[in-house]
Scaffold this active site. Structure first.
Site, PDB file in Angstrom:
ATOM      1  CG  ASP A  53      -8.590  39.719  27.438  1.00  0.00           C
ATOM      2  OD1 ASP A  53      -9.007  39.270  28.520  1.00  0.00           O
ATOM      3  OD2 ASP A  53      -9.198  40.593  26.787  1.00  0.00           O
TER       4      ASP A  53
ATOM      5  CG  ASP B 249     -11.517  37.751  27.483  1.00  0.00           C
ATOM      6  OD1 ASP B 249     -10.751  37.238  26.656  1.00  0.00           O
ATOM      7  OD2 ASP B 249     -12.121  38.820  27.261  1.00  0.00           O
TER       8      ASP B 249
ATOM      9  CG  HIS C 153     -12.579  46.560  25.758  1.00  0.00           C
ATOM     10  ND1 HIS C 153     -12.791  45.672  26.789  1.00  0.00           N
ATOM     11  CD2 HIS C 153     -13.761  46.634  25.090  1.00  0.00           C
ATOM     12  CE1 HIS C 153     -14.033  45.212  26.743  1.00  0.00           C
ATOM     13  NE2 HIS C 153     -14.643  45.782  25.726  1.00  0.00           N
TER      14      HIS C 153
ATOM     15  CG  HIS D 105     -13.595  39.018  23.013  1.00  0.00           C
ATOM     16  ND1 HIS D 105     -13.196  38.786  24.321  1.00  0.00           N
ATOM     17  CD2 HIS D 105     -14.931  38.791  22.976  1.00  0.00           C
ATOM     18  CE1 HIS D 105     -14.244  38.427  25.043  1.00  0.00           C
ATOM     19  NE2 HIS D 105     -15.315  38.424  24.260  1.00  0.00           N
TER      20      HIS D 105
ATOM     21  CG  ASP E  76      -9.830  42.779  21.741  1.00  0.00           C
ATOM     22  OD1 ASP E  76     -11.066  42.630  21.832  1.00  0.00           O
ATOM     23  OD2 ASP E  76      -9.042  42.524  22.671  1.00  0.00           O
TER      24      ASP E  76
ATOM     25  CD  GLU F 220     -10.363  43.721  29.336  1.00  0.00           C
ATOM     26  OE1 GLU F 220     -11.144  43.811  30.301  1.00  0.00           O
ATOM     27  OE2 GLU F 220     -10.374  44.502  28.359  1.00  0.00           O
TER      28      GLU F 220
ATOM     29  CG  HIS G 246      -6.535  43.544  25.363  1.00  0.00           C
ATOM     30  ND1 HIS G 246      -6.748  42.247  24.954  1.00  0.00           N
ATOM     31  CD2 HIS G 246      -5.186  43.739  25.271  1.00  0.00           C
ATOM     32  CE1 HIS G 246      -5.592  41.685  24.639  1.00  0.00           C
ATOM     33  NE2 HIS G 246      -4.638  42.567  24.819  1.00  0.00           N
TER      34      HIS G 246
ATOM     35  CG  ASP H 265      -8.763  38.790  23.700  1.00  0.00           C
ATOM     36  OD1 ASP H 265      -9.856  38.429  24.153  1.00  0.00           O
ATOM     37  OD2 ASP H 265      -8.374  39.975  23.727  1.00  0.00           O
TER      38      ASP H 265
END
Length: 372
Positions: free
Chosen positions: A294, A296, A205, A190, A192, A339, A160, A188
């Site tokens: 992302d 994830d 990332h 996260h 980030d 990712e 990312h 996401d």
């Protein structure tokens, strides 16, 4: 590097085969010669199938493709193989033949090894700062060159950190072409948005949003000093969806800057339909949207083969719905999928296959695939 055979994405003759450089993996196209030439049309369709009228694209039937095999923003190898895996799974063929896009860009997966310095010591707690800076600067140019033509841009990553380049490039192009700022929907697990100083790992990332919003800045040209105001986005024009693993420093940054964020708590409470209504309502109907997804963000049940999986995430259907909703606004100007890491599942396990399938589904939905 030897050519790697990807999927059938071309129906036009290509120039004579050239040897691949160390920076790219050649996409060998069935029934046509391989090529390592620059940006061009490499897959033409008859008609785009989307029923949604684009508000901000002058050529909505065209799709610029940037395939980014880069993993330097984090420490786990394998995410650089994701673009090839997605293309081998037939993604570009599906986009051309089923969704009706004319494909433009490169017939290579870019590895950018020529941009990685031999020595790249930590700086301000950042790992690989010069490599990530150089690669994201190049990606920004690649995305800009597609976006300035008034076409939608699809970037297949890669970790990312590449969003520093993808969003930086599309923000610049939209400012020049339309005189507008873009909004970003960041899907996401996260946030980030760590700065170099708040990051616990030093992996870039986990920092792209801080550099894109100007919360983190650096004057050194070779360490993100190339990022100018034309590449940046406003903290008021970013919306997070799917958060569930947010560092303490990131929580403080989100609160202090009034950044709109929908965690999995909000999705559990309101449902994904209402969350999308609120997210798009915050952005408004008159703003071009860059969707950065992302994988994830999905629960590991649906996408296990990723570098930082977190349980309790989105279902695949919820992820597809997010992409469908953004497409239906008519405001979408760019999409990132990042990712996917095919190497993180054992060879006999179906996890990598399922993650690639999920990634392909997300992209197709963002580009207009519908259930009916």
């Amino acid at each position: 590097m030897a050519p790697s055979r990807l999927s059938d994405i071309a129906d036009i003759a290509l120039p004579t085969t050239k040897s691949a450089s160390a920076t790219d993996t050649v996409t060998t196209l069935p029934d046509t010669p391989a090529s390592s030439v620059g940006s061009r049309t490499f897959g033409r369709s008859i008609m785009n199938t989307s029923l949604i009228e684009s508000k901000f694209l002058s050529h909505p039937e065209d799709l610029g493709v940037v395939a980014v095999g880069f993993s330097g923003g984090q420490c786990k190898p394998g995410v650089d193989a994701a673009p090839s895996a997605l293309i081998e799974a037939g993604l570009l063929t599906q986009i051309r033949d089923e969704l009706g896009y004319n494909l433009h860009g490169h017939d290579t997966v870019h590895l950018y090894t020529d941009l990685v310095p031999k020595e790249d010591p930590d700086y301000r707690n950042m790992k690989n700062p010069r490599a990530v800076s150089a690669v994201t600067k190049k990606i920004a140019d690649q995305v800009y060159n597609q976006a300035k033509e008034g076409r939608l841009v699809l970037t297949l990553g890669g970790d990312h950190s590449i969003a520093i380049g993808t969003i930086g490039g599309s923000a610049k192009a939209i400012r020049e072409r339309l005189g507008r700022e873009i909004a970003v929907i960041w899907v996401d697990a996260h946030a980030d948005i760590n700065t170099p100083e708040t990051s616990g790992s030093g992996n870039i990332h986990g920092m792209p949003v801080s550099f894109l919003t100007g919360l983190a800045k650096e004057d050194k040209e070779d360490i993100f000093g190339w990022i100018k105001d034309e590449n940046r986005i406003s903290v008021k024009k970013i919306v997070y969806i799917g958060l569930r693993d947010v560092d303490a420093g990131e929580k403080r940054i989100l609160r202090e800057n009034g950044i709109k964020a929908f965690s999995m708590f909000d999705i559990d409470r309101h449902g994904i339909g209402r969350v999308m209504e609120m997210a798009l309502g915050h952005i408004g109907s008159d703003t071009p949207i860059h969707l950065s997804f992302d994988v994830d963000a999905l629960d590991p049940m649906w996408a296990p083969s990723t570098g930082t999986p977190v349980r309790g995430g989105l279902t695949l259907r919820e992820g597809d719905y997010i992409c469908e909703c953004v497409h239906q606004t008519g405001s979408l100007v760019a999409v990132d999928l990042v990712e996917v890491n095919p190497s993180l599942a054992p060879a006999e396990d179906i996890g990598a296959h399922e993650t690639v399938r999920a990634g392909c589904s997300l992209v197709r939905c963002a580009l207009g695939e519908s259930l009916l």
